[in-house]
Design an enzyme around this catalytic site. Structure first.
Site: not given
Length: 160
Positions: A55, A57, A85, A88
């Site tokens: 991801h 992040e 999410c 994260c």
């Protein structure tokens, strides 16, 4: 203060466009330190890494930690084009990030800062909706392009 958020979200959008150009879901993120310097940049790399932890992040936070040689990102802020999410969000909390600014809400996977306020006791500032329309449009364009490509491939294979 708002113009600063706009500036950093534009940097996150640049990262999201890199993801788009690499056939990744266009989500981008940047981490800034207390001096306003970008110390970590990232965009989705799940397809490239073949791993769910790719991801934006995560990538940005990893780069920021490497840059400052510490896992603690005290007084740092994360700017991301889509609401983080749960995975994260947990990483953000463990990293001791001071604030998160995101562009668009994620009704499918977003952790929801309402959950955060109810269930987690810490001082994280969360701001939403910065350059929201641009963040949403980039995602919509990406998925529209994917559908077009799929239809084209199916037509070539004689499915229609």
């Amino acid at each position: 203060m708002p113009e600063k958020h706009e500036k950093y979200m534009m940097e996150a959008l640049k990262q999201a466009r890199k993801a788009y150009n690499n056939n990744e879901v266009p989500i981008g993120a940047v981490v800034i330190n207390e001096d306003g310097k970008i110390i970590g940049r990232g965009y989705n790399k799940m397809e490239a890494t073949k791993c769910q932890t790719g991801h934006a992040e995560v990538v940005a936070i990893q780069k920021a930690c490497k840059k400052i040689n510490d896992w603690r990102l005290d007084k740092c802020w994360l700017y991301v084009t889509l609401e983080p999410c749960a995975m994260c969000f947990g990483l953000i909390l463990l990293s001791r990030i001071e604030g998160v600014v995101f562009g668009a809400k994620s009704p499918l996977f977003g952790f929801g800062y309402e959950n955060y306020k109810k269930n987690i006791k810490c001082d994280l500032t969360i701001l939403e909706g910065i350059r929201e329309n641009e963040c949403i449009k980039l995602l919509q364009d990406f998925f529209k392009d994917i559908r077009k490509r799929r239809l084209k491939n199916e037509a070539k294979k004689g499915f229609f």
